[in-house]
Design an enzyme around this catalytic site. Structure first.
Site: not given
Ligand code: NAD
Ligand code: TYD
Length: 336
Positions: A126-128, A151, A155
């Site tokens: 992730t970019d985070e 988190y 990562k």
């Molecule tokens: P999500 O929370 O929607 O899904 C995570 C999945 O992993 C779920 O199906 C969960 O059951 C499974 N999981 C969790 N712990 C586990 C374990 N111990 N063993 C097996 N499975 C397990 O997450 P997402 O948003 O789909 O993110 C997927 C990946 O992409 C993550 O690695 C996250 O860090 C990365 N990512 C997410 C975003 C975003 O905007 N959501 C952006 C950049 C990177």
């Molecule tokens: P989020 O979707 O949790 O992603 P991330 O924290 O990984 O970037 O949040 C996106 C942005 O929205 C972040 O700046 C936090 C803000 N946010 C709110 O203002 N209200 C909310 O209820 C949530 C969940 C997030």
């Protein structure tokens, strides 16, 4: 045939990836290992579940024996690690599970991959990991890592471990670092689905702080096409940023959702800020564009509307989640 272990494939990005890739390629055999935490939902995988080149295994990536068994049974040669605890607010409430899954879990996958001499190990990051930006500039792959939440720190640890396996054992590791995703099947704790669903239910929209924190949004299909590109053509040992040059303050997204759903701005409620809230993320994705020829295809303007409409048309999907009987529901679903 490429035998690929995809972890976390029942979550938001992983399920979109599996559905996208199995619709396109029949030279991939995918084993999806997912623990089905609160964020995992087999319903996301309806389009793929009956495919001959798809298997689901319920389990934890931390379970060394199980991961070993899967590698042996399915002759796994490739791995894409999506599995993670992914929500910043949850990591602030309790960090342990984040380090267990994101750090120790990744270590288990790396160790077993080493034993079975995988041909590619793609770590989805992730970019985070880069921390927070001021008003100017964007993250490049060599920006120093400076995570601020439990988190993002978990990562970083996983990224560093994967690179250490590359340097030490010559393991064929690749890392992608993507910006914030939006699209179908995103669990309604993240900003966009939460706001859409609250809006549809005429509930308050909790905006943290002044609403001026900036995120750089990408449609989940564009992210997954980039994952495919790096998986197929990325250079071993390299990190690739993924982003769509679409920075936006949170309040603007919330207003856009209200407007699309024709709801009043009075629903907005500014609430206490998130502790340690990163102010701004922005991704420079020049490397993947120039070296691998990927570019985003979806415009934010259209894809966000499609996303809002998806939630509008899939009330059953999120209704079960927010009604609180979700755990019971998916256990039943899995056992049936
Ligand atoms: P999500 O929370 O929607 O899904 C995570 C999945 O992993 C779920 O199906 C969960 O059951 C499974 N999981 C969790 N712990 C586990 C374990 N111990 N063993 C097996 N499975 C397990 O997450 P997402 O948003 O789909 O993110 C997927 C990946 O992409 C993550 O690695 C996250 O860090 C990365 N990512 C997410 C975003 C975003 O905007 N959501 C952006 C950049 C990177
Ligand atoms: P989020 O979707 O949790 O992603 P991330 O924290 O990984 O970037 O949040 C996106 C942005 O929205 C972040 O700046 C936090 C803000 N946010 C709110 O203002 N209200 C909310 O209820 C949530 C969940 C997030």
């Amino acid at each position: 045939m490429k035998n690929i272990l995809v972890t976390g494939g029942a979550g938001f990005i992983g399920s979109n990836f599996i559905n996208y890739i199995l619709n396109k390629r029949d030279d991939y055999f995918i084993v999806n290992l997912d623990k089905l935490t609160y964020a995992g939902n087999l319903e996301n995988l309806r389009p793929s579940e009956k495919k001959k080149n798809y298997r689901f295994v319920k389990g934890d990536i931390i379970n060394h024996e199980l991961v070993n068994y899967i590698f042996q049974k399915y002759d796994i040669k490739y791995i894409i690690n999506f599995a993670a605890e992914s929500h910043v607010d949850r990591s602030i409430l309790g960090s342990e599970i984040f380090y267990r899954t994101n750090v120790i879990g990744t270590n288990v996958l790396l160790e077993v991959s080493r034993r079975y001499e995988v041909e590619r190990f793609l770590q989805i990051s992730t970019d985070e990991v880069y921390g927070s930006l001021g008003l100017q500039g964007s993250f490049i792959e060599t920006t120093p890592l400076s995570p601020n939440s439990p988190y993002s720190s978990s990562k970083v640890a996983a990224d560093m471990m994967a690179l250490a396996f590359y340097h030490t054992y010559g393991m064929p590791v690749l890392i992608t670092r993507c910006s914030n995703n939006y699209g179908a099947y995103q669990f309604p704790e993240k900003l966009i689905p939460l706001m859409i669903i609250n809006c549809l239910n005429d509930k308050e929209l909790p905006v943290y702080g002044d609403g001026m924190n900036v995120r750089d949004w990408i449609y989940v299909i564009d992210h997954n096409k980039a994952v495919e590109t790096v998986f197929e053509n990325g250079k071993i040992g390299e990190v690739y940023n993924i982003g769509a040059e679409n920075e936006m303050p949170n309040i603007k997204i919330v207003e856009l959702i209200l407007e699309h759903l024709n709801k009043s701005k009075n629903l907005i409620k500014f609430v206490k800020d998130r502790p340690g809230h990163d102010r701004r993320y922005a991704i420079d994705a020049a490397k993947i564009k120039n070296e691998l020829g990927w570019k985003p295809e979806f415009s934010f303007e259209n894809a966000i509307k499609d996303t809002i409409d998806w939630y509008l048309n899939n009330k059953n999907w999120w209704g079960r989640i927010i009604s609180g009987d979700y755990q019971k529901y998916y256990e039943k679903q899995y056992n049936s």
